[in-house]
Design a protein around this motif. Structure first.
Motif, short mmCIF file in Angstrom:
data_model
loop_
_atom_site.label_atom_id
_atom_site.label_comp_id
_atom_site.label_asym_id
_atom_site.label_seq_id
_atom_site.Cartn_x
_atom_site.Cartn_y
_atom_site.Cartn_z
N ALA A 228 0.82 -1.22 0.00
CA ALA A 228 0.00 0.00 0.00
C ALA A 228 0.85 1.26 0.00
O ALA A 228 0.30 2.37 -0.04
CB ALA A 228 -0.93 0.00 1.21
N GLY A 229 2.17 1.11 0.06
CA GLY A 229 3.06 2.26 0.01
C GLY A 229 3.48 2.80 1.35
O GLY A 229 4.01 3.92 1.44
N ALA A 230 3.28 2.04 2.44
CA ALA A 230 3.64 2.51 3.77
C ALA A 230 5.15 2.52 3.95
O ALA A 230 5.88 1.77 3.30
CB ALA A 230 2.99 1.63 4.84
N ARG A 231 5.60 3.34 4.89
CA ARG A 231 7.01 3.35 5.31
C ARG A 231 7.10 2.50 6.58
O ARG A 231 6.60 2.88 7.64
CB ARG A 231 7.47 4.79 5.58
N LEU A 232 7.69 1.32 6.45
CA LEU A 232 7.71 0.36 7.55
C LEU A 232 8.84 0.69 8.53
O LEU A 232 9.97 0.96 8.13
CB LEU A 232 7.90 -1.05 7.01
N LEU A 233 8.50 0.63 9.82
CA LEU A 233 9.46 0.88 10.89
C LEU A 233 9.55 -0.36 11.76
O LEU A 233 8.67 -0.61 12.58
CB LEU A 233 9.04 2.09 11.73
N PRO A 234 10.57 -1.20 11.60
CA PRO A 234 10.69 -2.41 12.43
C PRO A 234 11.11 -2.06 13.85
O PRO A 234 12.11 -1.37 14.05
CB PRO A 234 11.75 -3.23 11.71
N LEU A 235 10.35 -2.55 14.83
CA LEU A 235 10.65 -2.31 16.24
C LEU A 235 10.87 -3.64 16.95
O LEU A 235 10.16 -4.61 16.69
CB LEU A 235 9.52 -1.54 16.92
#
Length: 482
Positions: A228-235
């Motif tokens: 969907a075009g999100a900016r993923l932030l792995p935590l």
């Protein structure tokens, strides 16, 4: 007259060039597969009559194709197309030109992984045991649904799901997970994956919206938001679940598996749940709660779902029947905040119109008549026995190398390496002897996470679990691992 070939044969008028024209067309049909390998050609007399040519013309063409290696002659039978004839055709271009794809779909991690061939009893994650499912009940309910559908007019089902199933789901999650909702809050989806996709389509602004995901975490969920075009932030996650204190203030969507973290199996603590809800409230973020594997509990009273604790309409609660029933059912649901319901229904209508009505009706009856609750009660002690065997084996048989991660729910357990420095050397041996088990590294976006092994026990009996772990131990000891 019926055509003799499964394609039209066009011949010139008059007698000139008939043999050459028929020869070229039959050879082309063999090369491109319209006459497949081992196909027997029609009798020469029948072809001659159908095409209006002399039989000798057809005999000559067949003989020529035999001489060229496209046909094989068989005494007393019609000639056959040979297996290797198509190899003479121009080979298809290997590879895919993805330059015309939207950029998101060029990402390698979005591509589905190949299905591995595994023995019937294995440690694969996310698969329930079909042997104990009430197949006779499901067949009866499906047959009843089919008979009823024959008496009703054809029509499109509601995009959000048929009312009977939405009501059944609302009652089920209220009883099983204390999720406060009504049928109006439920949207039926084609599995949990479509639920993630709908939420992502509704809430993500491509290139702008930041989505926090667990690291390691469930890859298909990440894929839905990435697409969907999100900016993923792995935590990172630990034994209390997602490390909420690491959330950046500008994150707008937070995805978690609080009941049974995928893949570590840890449950999010009540302290972290309260902190996560507080963060979302203060920063106008929303939470996607994937109640992964939450149906099967083996400890004390389960912690309340985030949706149950939510007083500010921040949580999208996602569930599925893949673990409690079977994956090919492809039925999941979203319990959505009231403000998002109409938007999700609109997105569902645009991308899928509606889920099939027949399985929706059968599933509604399965839940309404108490069969799902009885099946879950029946399966809990079975899975509990397997879990106990796995936990005992990890501690008693492999305790020298592995340490189980605390987990009280679901259909898998994970174990860390006591010495992470040896993980790279030990992991191949463990995965070779525990078919279907996986490394948590396969669930990570980044490198450097603490290595662990996940063992599913949905389709493997307790005795097979013990035997596999003992086999791992013998191999490690022969290798003189300290």
């Amino acid at each position: 007259m019926e055509p003799v070939f499964p394609f039209p044969v066009l011949l010139p008028r008059g007698s000139g060039g008939l043999t050459h024209a028929l020869h070229l067309q039959l050879r082309a049909a063999i090369l491109d597969g319209r006459l497949p390998p081992h196909a027997a050609l029609p009798a020469t007399r029948k072809v001659a009559e159908a095409l209006g040519v002399a039989r000798n013309t057809v005999v000559t063409v067949y003989d020529l194709l035999v001489a060229e290696g496209y046909l094989v002659a068989r005494k007393g039978s019609r000639p056959q197309v040979v297996e290797f004839a198509r190899r003479r055709s121009k080979p298809a271009r290997v590879g895919t030109d993805d330059s015309r794809f939207a950029p998101a779909w060029r990402a390698p991690f979005l591509q589905p992984s190949s299905v591995r061939a595994l023995p019937e009893r294995n440690f694969r994650l996310g698969i329930p045991d079909h042997r104990h499912f009430p197949h006779d009940v499901w067949r009866r309910l499906t047959a009843q649904t089919l008979r009823k559908s024959a008496r009703e007019p054809f029509a499109y089902a509601p995009s959000q799901g048929i009312p009977a199933l939405r009501e059944a789901i609302a009652q089920h999650v209220a009883f099983a997970r204390a999720v406060a909702c009504s049928a109006d809050d439920v949207i039926v989806t084609s599995g949990a994956q479509q639920a993630f996709d709908l939420i992502a389509r509704l809430l993500v602004t491509p290139g702008q919206t930041k989505v926090a995901v667990e690291e390691p975490g469930y890859p298909p969920l990440r894929a839905a938001f990435a697409a969907a075009g999100a900016r993923l932030l792995p935590l990172p996650v630990d034994d209390e679940g997602l490390c909420v204190e690491r959330l950046p203030e500008d994150v707008r969507i937070i995805s978690v598996t609080p009941s049974h973290q995928s893949p570590t199996g840890a449950a999010m603590s009540l302290r972290r749940r309260a902190a996560l809800l507080d963060f979302a409230r203060r920063h106008r973020a929303v939470i996607v709660e994937d109640d992964y594997d939450g149906e099967f509990r083996f400890g004390g009273r389960p912690l309340d779902a985030l949706q149950t604790l939510d007083g500010d309409a921040l949580v999208f609660y996602v569930g599925t029947f893949s673990k409690s029933m079977f994956p090919s059912l492809r039925k999941g649901f979203v319990v959505a905040p009231a403000w998002a319901h109409s938007g999700l229904v609109t997105v569902k209508h645009c991308v899928d119109s509606h889920c099939d009505s027949l399985t929706q009706s059968a599933l509604a009856a399965f839940i309404r008549d108490g069969h799902l609750a009885r099946h879950l009660r029946h399966m809990r002690p079975i899975y509990a026995e397997r879990r106990a065997a796995l936990l005992d084996g990890l501690q008693r048989v492999l305790g020298r190398w592995l340490q189980p991660i605390p987990s009280e729910a679901g259909l898998h357990l994970a174990a860390r390496f006591r010495d992470p420095a040896r993980a790279a050397r030990l992991m191949p041996t463990i995965l070779r002897h525990a078919a279907g088990a996986e490394s948590t590294a396969d669930y990570a976006m980044t490198r450097g996470i603490e290595p662990a092994v996940t063992f599913g026990y949905g389709v493997i009996d307790a005795g097979d679990i013990t035997a596999a772990l003992q086999s791992i131990r013998r191999t490690l000891e022969r290798g003189r691992e300290p």
